[in-house]
Design a protein around this motif. Structure first.
Motif, PDB file in Angstrom:
ATOM      1  N   UNK A  49       1.052  -1.337   0.042  1.00  0.00           N
ATOM      2  CA  UNK A  49      -0.011   0.074  -0.077  1.00  0.00           C
ATOM      3  C   UNK A  49       0.932   1.179   0.029  1.00  0.00           C
ATOM      4  N   UNK A  50       1.023   1.821  -1.262  1.00  0.00           N
ATOM      5  CA  UNK A  50       2.059   2.890  -1.283  1.00  0.00           C
ATOM      6  C   UNK A  50       1.227   4.267  -2.112  1.00  0.00           C
ATOM      7  N   UNK A  51       1.538   5.223  -1.168  1.00  0.00           N
ATOM      8  CA  UNK A  51       0.938   6.546  -1.408  1.00  0.00           C
ATOM      9  C   UNK A  51       1.931   7.544  -1.506  1.00  0.00           C
ATOM     10  N   UNK A  52       2.088   8.223  -2.879  1.00  0.00           N
ATOM     11  CA  UNK A  52       2.831   9.115  -3.216  1.00  0.00           C
ATOM     12  C   UNK A  52       2.325  10.657  -3.386  1.00  0.00           C
ATOM     13  N   UNK A  53       2.472  11.453  -2.848  1.00  0.00           N
ATOM     14  CA  UNK A  53       1.495  12.793  -2.985  1.00  0.00           C
ATOM     15  C   UNK A  53       2.652  14.033  -3.155  1.00  0.00           C
ATOM     16  N   UNK A  54       2.445  14.842  -4.075  1.00  0.00           N
ATOM     17  CA  UNK A  54       3.070  16.019  -4.183  1.00  0.00           C
ATOM     18  C   UNK A  54       2.128  17.101  -3.777  1.00  0.00           C
ATOM     19  N   UNK A  55       2.745  17.709  -2.448  1.00  0.00           N
ATOM     20  CA  UNK A  55       1.611  18.636  -1.785  1.00  0.00           C
ATOM     21  C   UNK A  55       1.226  19.845  -2.524  1.00  0.00           C
ATOM     22  N   UNK A  56       2.089  20.379  -3.092  1.00  0.00           N
ATOM     23  CA  UNK A  56       1.942  21.760  -3.597  1.00  0.00           C
ATOM     24  C   UNK A  56       1.527  21.932  -5.031  1.00  0.00           C
TER      25      UNK A  56
END
Length: 797
Positions: free
Chosen positions: A509-516
């Motif tokens: 279960x892998x979550x990658x997020x670019x916040x800006x």
């Protein structure tokens, strides 16, 4: 009534007689010369009349023995490895227990001398699913780092940037003591350069891991086993290093064992400066524009690191052990670089020269706390273990850049910040249950959580001296990884045939997020990973092996990070948050031939890779080059490998290894087919000569042949290492002098060709090095170390 009393009297008399003749207990406690208990010594009881064996056992964890015996005259014979045999005469058992009190054992110098000859640890040990390389005998490893040690391993290459590859593939999993570690988590390239080689016991190369290991690592696993021991009393080793270019360090590894408690501590300090240099030429031609420029690079990467570990083993009894360790690592790097660009027109006339400088500070901190419980049972080979680990790391990269044309002054001032914070939790449970004569079942559970937070930005100074953020290089990456796994494995031996099969299931279960920029990539997948290992002993000197495994390689943190480095304003390397894992089928067959004076391990292998990640180079019309990893292609690799050890004389030892392979990759990027088909090889040959019994001289030659890539080719690379050591202080000390890269030739040379684009570059990360090292062993000589068996407290049990 009398008739009833007769049998009753007979019964009472019979029980009285049996009670009167019940076994007595002969007991005692064994101690060595330092008053420490002697564990597992062989205590045999013999009848004095005819010397027949009447009983016996091994002393327990406190050195105590208790032997049942019937009334009579006896004597004891006590034997233990590296100690003189002890005879205890005139042991008389009459009607009660016999306590012999304390019995002292003395070391046997003759036995120790025999152990030096027969018990010297082989540099390579072959096990069913791995090869173990003990590094202490390799003089080229002394005074270096973990990166240097890996570069001397067969089939392993470390390029000038510090990237590690196994059998030509960079998708290799690096573990410490069989488990993932924050020391090599976020930035393994720099971390490996900061771990002193003096703290490393051995390297395990696992090309086809069994199901007990994580499925991570397409080409296999490199396990770094750190030094440890649980000998009684106070003992350890101390090492100091000095070298040029600047290489100063010191380390110690000590332990204190007393009855049920073993205290351990190790520390390593390392200060290094690594000067590097390089050059390249870039040419680009299109319908709209063209450019040509040459680049010259001078870099120095340096700084210090501290690695400190304390721990304790508590032995409840011979079956239950609890271990706790706390590790702290801190480093502070100060790096600088100077890049000179020379621009040419189409007629190769110099038009301008631009200079870009960088000053970077790079502090890192890593803390690991680990708790391990191990239980064994009366049944030999049965065990239960539980491990828990918590890791916290943080790293900051702060750089300042100045760029301008010569004669015009600085026209561009920039700075960049890159902060990386990481947290890890790991829980693991393993159980081994033996059955039949040589069979066993293994099962385990594992759960790990990894949280990464990376904030990066690049600022540029405007005409008003204000800092302006460059929007293309400003973001924040959040990475959340949860992996849950279970495995089941069985093995057994049938005559000369041994089989081991297993199945591992992993849920990711892998979550990658670019916040800006609100870019989210959430992936969930479950996979089954089978493994199979077969071994057949042809005869005493020959063994055949066959193995298969299915594995994956998840993108590393650096591969996902959109920002990597802004050192070079014309060549930008970045990650790709949309990368998917690679999957690999791996098949390998091997043959081991043990000879009177050596051994030869031959292997052939095949790997089928899906979703292969490759670095793609693209160039725009302004001359800006971007290098980014993508899931490009499918790949097939065929190879054969040889590992030879040969000792023509007792004073002369040879080792050689070679890996020859063909790799075919093919894929499509930007509507263009990219394909490579390369035949290449790597090899190392080493010779060690012992002179006057206490002087060793070693020389080694390493070579990496040219190879094609999907966008060009890598040229050949070679280097030579020399080392000389001498034992002093009656074998308790050793002084070593070595030179790495004697010809100053360890240089990466590469050619990249694309539509209208051509680049040729060469780079040397670290110049030739001279090193002097002194080692001292406390309460243990070099000979004793060779004769002992290492207590492997790592993950492989």
């Amino acid at each position: 009534m009398k008739i009833l009393l007769l049998p009753l009297t007979f019964v009472i008399l019979s029980f009285s007689k049996l009670y009167a003749q019940q076994d007595a207990i002969i007991s005692g406690k064994l101690l060595d010369a330092d008053k420490n208990p002697v564990l597992f010594a062989n205590v045999a009881l013999f009848k004095s009349a005819d010397s027949t064996l009447a009983g016996g056992l091994a002393s327990d964890e406190n050195g105590v023995f208790k032997i049942p015996a019937k009334p009579g005259n006896y004597y004891l014979r006590i034997s233990y490895l590296a100690m003189a045999e002890k005879i205890v005469p005139n042991v008389k058992v009459v009607s009660g227990n016999v306590d012999l009190g304390t019995i002292s054992l003395k070391a046997d110098a003759k036995v120790l001398d025999e152990l030096v000859v027969k018990g010297e640890k082989s540099q390579m040990e072959l096990q069913l699913d791995k090869r173990v390389f003990n590094i202490g005998k390799d003089l080229s490893n002394i005074g270096g780092s973990a990166s240097d040690v890996l570069n001397n391993m067969p089939s392993v290459t470390v390029d000038v940037d510090g990237n590690v590859a196994l059998r030509g593939s960079g998708n290799v999993r690096i573990l410490i003591d069989g488990k993932q570690s924050g020391m090599v988590g976020m930035n393994p390239v720099e971390a490996l350069k900061q771990i002193p080689s003096d703290l490393i016991e051995s390297i395990e190369i696992i090309t086809n891991p069994s199901s007990r290991y994580d499925a991570e690592g397409e080409v296999g696993i490199l396990n770094i086993v750190m030094k440890k021991n649980i000998r009684y009393g106070l003992n350890g080793s101390f090492t100091g290093t000095a070298g040029y270019p600047a290489n100063l360090g010191g380390s110690f590894n000590i332990n204190y064992r007393k009855e049920k408690i073993n205290l351990i501590a190790s520390y390593g300090h390392l200060y290094r400066e690594g000067p590097g240099r390089g050059s390249s030429r870039q040419e680009y031609t299109s319908a709209d524009t063209s450019f040509v420029y040459e680049q010259k690079t001078d870099r120095t990467r340096g700084g210090y690191s501290n690695n400190f570990t304390v721990g304790m083993d508590y032995f409840f009894n011979k079956h239950n052990t609890l271990t706790g360790t706390l590790s702290y690592r801190n480093s502070q790097n100060s790096n600088s670089s100077r890049l000179e660009y020379k621009d040419f027109d189409f007629n190769n006339n110099l038009t301008r020269t631009v200079v870009r400088t960088e000053e970077e500070n790079e502090p890192r901190t890593n803390v690991e706390a680990a708790l391990s419980y191990r239980k064994t049972f009366d049944k030999k080979g049965q065990s239960l273990s539980f491990d828990a680990k918590y890791i916290i790391s943080d790293e900051t990269e702060a750089s300042r850049y100045n760029e301008g044309s010569i004669g015009e002054g600085n026209s561009l001032v920039q700075r960049s910040f890159n902060t990386e914070d990481e947290k890890n939790w790991l829980f693991q449970l393993d159980y081994i249950h033996p059955f039949a004569k040589n069979g066993k079942l293994e099962a385990g559970l594992k759960s790990s959580t990894r949280l990464l937070d990376n904030d990066f930005s690049v600022h540029q100074q405007n005409a008003q001296m204000n800092w302006i953020i460059l929007p293309d290089f400003d973001n924040r990456l959040a990475y959340d990884e949860k992996i849950h796994a279970a495995y089941l494995m069985a093995s057994n031996q049938f005559g000369k045939f041994f089989v081991q099969g297993g199945l591992r299931g992993e849920y990711s279960d892998i979550l990658t997020e670019l916040k800006k920029t609100n870019e989210v990539n959430h992936r969930k997948y479950f996979n089954l990973f089978p493994s199979l290992h077969l071994s057949y002993k042809l005869e005493d000197a020959q063994t055949l092996q066959l193995s298969y495994s299915y594995r994956l390689s998840r993108p590393g943190f650096r591969d996902l990070l959109p920002f990597s480095s802004f050192s070079d304003s014309r060549v930008f390397r970045s990650g790709n948050p949309l990368l998917n894992p690679e999957f690999t089928h791996s098949l390998e067959a091997g043959h081991l031939l043990n000879m009177e004076k050596g051994s030869l391990l031959s292997s052939v292998y095949y790997r089928r890779r899906l979703g292969v990640v490759e670095n793609i180079t693209t160039v725009d019309s302004t001359g800006f080059t971007r290098i980014m990893p993508v899931n490009l292609s499918t790949g097939n690799a065929y190879g054969m490998e040889f590992n030879l050890t040969y000792d023509p004389f007792n004073w002369w030892k040879w080792t050689a290894n070679a890996n020859l392979f063909r790799a075919v990759n093919e894929g499509v990027y930007a509507d263009r087919v990219l394909r490579s088909d390369t035949y290449t090889w790597t090899g190392r040959i080493s010779s060690r000569v012992t002179l006057f019994k206490n002087i060793d001289f070693q020389s080694s030659f390493n070579y990496r042949a040219p190879r094609k890539t999907t966008q060009g080719r890598d040229l050949s690379q070679y280097f030579i290492d020399l080392g000389l050591s001498r034992d002093i202080l009656k074998g308790r000390g050793t002084i070593t002098a070595s030179v790495r890269d004697l010809m100053n030739s360890r240089m990466q040379r590469r050619i990249v060709e694309n539509e209208g684009y051509y680049s040729k570059s060469e780079f040397q990360w670290r110049a030739r090095q001279f090193i002097v090292t002194f080692s001292y062993r406390l309460n243990r000589s070099k000979e004793k170390e060779r004769g002992e068996n290492r207590d492997d407290m790592g993950d492989e049990q």
